[in-house]
Write a protein that holds these residues in place. Structure first.
Motif, PDB file in Angstrom:
ATOM      1  N   ASN A  43      45.458  32.009  29.707  1.00 41.79           N
ATOM      2  CA  ASN A  43      46.577  32.788  30.239  1.00 41.79           C
ATOM      3  C   ASN A  43      46.576  34.200  29.672  1.00 41.79           C
ATOM      4  O   ASN A  43      46.904  35.159  30.372  1.00 41.79           O
ATOM      5  N   SER A  46      44.028  36.068  31.490  1.00 44.65           N
ATOM      6  CA  SER A  46      44.563  36.380  32.825  1.00 44.65           C
ATOM      7  C   SER A  46      45.482  37.593  32.775  1.00 44.65           C
ATOM      8  O   SER A  46      45.421  38.461  33.655  1.00 44.65           O
ATOM      9  N   GLU A  50      45.027  41.053  34.623  1.00 43.86           N
ATOM     10  CA  GLU A  50      46.146  41.558  35.424  1.00 43.86           C
ATOM     11  C   GLU A  50      46.441  43.018  35.064  1.00 43.86           C
ATOM     12  O   GLU A  50      46.544  43.881  35.949  1.00 43.86           O
ATOM     13  N   ASP A  56      48.114  40.971  40.694  1.00 45.61           N
ATOM     14  CA  ASP A  56      49.293  40.167  40.408  1.00 45.61           C
ATOM     15  C   ASP A  56      48.854  38.958  39.586  1.00 45.61           C
ATOM     16  O   ASP A  56      47.664  38.650  39.471  1.00 45.61           O
ATOM     17  N   ARG A  57      49.810  38.288  38.985  1.00 50.65           N
ATOM     18  CA  ARG A  57      49.511  37.198  38.058  1.00 50.65           C
ATOM     19  C   ARG A  57      48.698  36.082  38.699  1.00 50.65           C
ATOM     20  O   ARG A  57      47.737  35.586  38.111  1.00 50.65           O
ATOM     21  N   ASP A  58      49.058  35.668  39.903  1.00 50.21           N
ATOM     22  CA  ASP A  58      48.327  34.580  40.554  1.00 50.21           C
ATOM     23  C   ASP A  58      46.875  34.949  40.821  1.00 50.21           C
ATOM     24  O   ASP A  58      45.976  34.125  40.632  1.00 50.21           O
ATOM     25  N   ARG A  61      45.016  34.960  37.455  1.00 48.60           N
ATOM     26  CA  ARG A  61      44.776  33.582  36.996  1.00 48.60           C
ATOM     27  C   ARG A  61      43.690  32.911  37.828  1.00 48.60           C
ATOM     28  O   ARG A  61      42.878  32.160  37.296  1.00 48.60           O
ATOM     29  N   GLY A  62      43.665  33.172  39.120  1.00 51.51           N
ATOM     30  CA  GLY A  62      42.617  32.606  39.969  1.00 51.51           C
ATOM     31  C   GLY A  62      41.234  33.046  39.529  1.00 51.51           C
ATOM     32  O   GLY A  62      40.281  32.275  39.572  1.00 51.51           O
ATOM     33  N   PRO A  68      43.353  27.766  41.798  1.00 50.92           N
ATOM     34  CA  PRO A  68      44.778  28.033  41.569  1.00 50.92           C
ATOM     35  C   PRO A  68      45.223  27.444  40.230  1.00 50.92           C
ATOM     36  O   PRO A  68      44.841  26.324  39.865  1.00 50.92           O
ATOM     37  N   TYR A  69      46.023  28.211  39.503  1.00 45.78           N
ATOM     38  CA  TYR A  69      46.485  27.782  38.183  1.00 45.78           C
ATOM     39  C   TYR A  69      47.191  26.435  38.250  1.00 45.78           C
ATOM     40  O   TYR A  69      46.980  25.573  37.389  1.00 45.78           O
TER      41      TYR A  69
END
Length: 95
Positions: A43, A46, A50, A56-58, A61-62, A68-69
């Motif tokens: 994280n 990530s 970011e 963006d966070r998603d 993280r991807g 997907p997280y």
């Protein structure tokens, strides 16, 4: 000057990709354990992606998780009280 700042960006990027792929492969190394030992986890990576890439966070993280997280998180066991305590102690040492 920190020698890290003299490292060629292409070499740094290759090393980062290798680290991320290693962490993807080692899903058995839980984030809570990484935090407890080293004070950072997937994280954190990530969030750094970011910030550096303006994602963006998603999306960030991807990139780090390779999926997907939520899918990755669903396969992880619950953290034990001992793991959480070690993580908290380790985080106190972060700058």
């Amino acid at each position: 000057m920190d020698p890290l700042d003299q490292l060629d960006d292409a070499a740094a990027a290759a090393a980062f990709r290798r680290l991320v792929r290693h962490l993807r492969h080692r899903a058995d190394a839980q984030n809570v354990d990484l935090m407890g030992l080293a004070g950072f986890c997937r994280n954190c990576l990530s969030e750094w992606v970011e910030d550096a890439a303006g994602l963006d966070r998603d999306a960030a993280r991807g990139i780090v998780y390779g999926e997907p997280y939520a899918a990755w998180k669903a396969r992880q066991p619950e953290a034990t009280p001992a793991q959480l305590a070690r993580m908290a102690e380790s985080q106190r040492r972060n700058p």
